[in-house]
Motif scaffolding. Sequence first.
Motif, PDB file in Angstrom:
ATOM      1  N   ALA A  34       0.825  -1.207   0.000  1.00 40.10           N
ATOM      2  CA  ALA A  34       0.000   0.000   0.000  1.00 40.10           C
ATOM      3  C   ALA A  34       0.859   1.257   0.000  1.00 40.10           C
ATOM      4  N   VAL A  35       1.960   1.222   0.735  1.00 38.61           N
ATOM      5  CA  VAL A  35       2.881   2.369   0.761  1.00 38.61           C
ATOM      6  C   VAL A  35       3.527   2.561  -0.606  1.00 38.61           C
ATOM      7  N   VAL A  83       4.132   5.534  -5.708  1.00 41.95           N
ATOM      8  CA  VAL A  83       4.073   5.548  -7.171  1.00 41.95           C
ATOM      9  C   VAL A  83       3.057   6.574  -7.650  1.00 41.95           C
ATOM     10  N   LEU A  84       1.854   6.554  -7.077  1.00 41.65           N
ATOM     11  CA  LEU A  84       0.821   7.497  -7.499  1.00 41.65           C
ATOM     12  C   LEU A  84       1.216   8.932  -7.183  1.00 41.65           C
ATOM     13  N   ILE A 103      -1.754  -0.577 -11.694  1.00 42.51           N
ATOM     14  CA  ILE A 103      -2.616  -1.764 -11.768  1.00 42.51           C
ATOM     15  C   ILE A 103      -1.913  -2.967 -11.144  1.00 42.51           C
ATOM     16  N   VAL A 104      -0.631  -3.138 -11.471  1.00 42.41           N
ATOM     17  CA  VAL A 104       0.113  -4.294 -10.947  1.00 42.41           C
ATOM     18  C   VAL A 104       0.255  -4.199  -9.433  1.00 42.41           C
ATOM     19  N   ILE A 105       0.686  -3.043  -8.935  1.00 43.16           N
ATOM     20  CA  ILE A 105       0.894  -2.897  -7.486  1.00 43.16           C
ATOM     21  C   ILE A 105      -0.435  -2.924  -6.740  1.00 43.16           C
ATOM     22  N   GLY A 106      -1.448  -2.269  -7.326  1.00 45.51           N
ATOM     23  CA  GLY A 106      -2.767  -2.278  -6.685  1.00 45.51           C
ATOM     24  C   GLY A 106      -3.341  -3.681  -6.610  1.00 45.51           C
ATOM     25  N   LEU A 163      -2.793  -9.542  -1.580  1.00 42.17           N
ATOM     26  CA  LEU A 163      -2.248  -9.804  -0.250  1.00 42.17           C
ATOM     27  C   LEU A 163      -3.320  -9.651   0.828  1.00 42.17           C
ATOM     28  N   LEU A 164      -4.152  -8.645   0.677  1.00 45.67           N
ATOM     29  CA  LEU A 164      -5.229  -8.435   1.665  1.00 45.67           C
ATOM     30  C   LEU A 164      -6.236  -9.580   1.622  1.00 45.67           C
ATOM     31  N   VAL A 165      -6.549 -10.033   0.413  1.00 45.06           N
ATOM     32  CA  VAL A 165      -7.469 -11.169   0.275  1.00 45.06           C
ATOM     33  C   VAL A 165      -6.833 -12.426   0.871  1.00 45.06           C
ATOM     34  N   ALA A 166      -5.550 -12.613   0.615  1.00 44.24           N
ATOM     35  CA  ALA A 166      -4.845 -13.780   1.162  1.00 44.24           C
ATOM     36  C   ALA A 166      -4.861 -13.747   2.684  1.00 44.24           C
TER      37      ALA A 166
END
Length: 456
Positions: free
Chosen positions: A20-21, A26-27, A194-197, A203-206
């Motif tokens: 997330a950081v 990046v954004l 898109i890739v990082i998001g 990871l959050l779903v996992a």
Amino acid sequence: MKWTTPQWIRTLAAASVLAAVVLAVVLGSVFATVRNGLAVIGDRAAPQVSAATDLYFALSDMDAQLANVLLAGDDASLAADRKAALGTFAQRRSQADADLQQIATDASTQKSVRSVLDGVGQYESLASQVILLDQNDAAGRPAANVLDLHRQATDLMRTTLHTVDGITTSNHDLLNATYQSDVDGTVTARVWVIVIGAATVGLLVAAQVHLRRRLRRRLNPALLLATLVTAGFTITGVALLAQESGQLTVAKSNAFDSIVALSQARAISYDANADESRYLVDPGRAAQYQDAFLAKTQSLAGLSGATIDSYDAGLDSAFKAYQENNSDVKLTGFFGTELNNITFAGERGAAEQTVAAFQAYERDDRRIRALDTAGDLHGAIAFDVGTAAGQSNADFARYDAALKSVIDINQRAFDAAIGDGDGRLTGWTWQLPALAALLVAGLVVAGCWPRLAEYR
């Protein structure tokens, strides 16, 4: 060694926060770069290009007015035209001074600006001598010494205008490079976001799946909210990057490319108008000035193989073909560029009015040359400098007003696109990405900390 449940929870939580950081960094960095690019285009490169093209226009018209002064001479019937030419000459000189002051703020063009300043200073000295010595000469027939000074002034202006054109090109190249870099950057950034998001969401779903399997919890509200925040932030970021890319395209490709082409067309039109007056005032160089007029006409609305005598018929045929089918653009040059880049409301109608007014001015030029060839120099001069309806300067003013209206349409669109692009980025250069990262981190901690506490 088999990992324990707390180790898995800590690892997934830390990886989610780190991702997330990274997403926020990046954004934030790409939006800061885009905003800086908009500032370079809107606040530096574009104004400098506009100032340089305006300088070319002002200097060209100064030389046109100097020739008009010689055309009027001491003829009482042309006294008002001489006075008007002198007044416009002074006005353009002030305009050129203001443009030079603006251009001089750019360190990358200071050497060229110094060269232009030297050239303009020498030109004004020669022009002052021409005006002073010509007061008692016959209309359109200055004394030999005056004509020699006028030739020196005009030749010096040609060199100076060439330097000004180089300044325009330099700043336009900067604008093109900044635009291409920003557009390419937004495309690359969208892929990374898109890739990082997606990785962060994964990871959050996992983490949620792991908690559900190990702790028999069906739902973790905090992790679910963190997932939704991350997904929403990613989608919004990608959409905003696409919008910024679109605004850059509108500002540069749709609007400013037309502004540059039309502004250069306006400056060259005034230079061509000066050639028309020089043709009358300097018979020894008449053929040279006629060729120069045709060359500039071709740079405005090019027609392959056209001569001074065949140009009008060719232009009429090409323009009618375009009106019947707007995709059939036979003209090259600056007008061809514009007719192939019609984008905004009212632009096509304004562009067509400009071409129609240009046709009228070109026909006036043939009449001037015909009168001069027939031996009616006074009639040619009166028609050339006349401002009554149907006379050359009146038709040129109508053409110039139409051309400026097309420039204004594109200028408003450019300003709006730069303003909208910058406005949409408010808060996105670090503030919102940082807050989103903190929110996701807080939710991850809130979702995982109680579960870890169960193992103490």
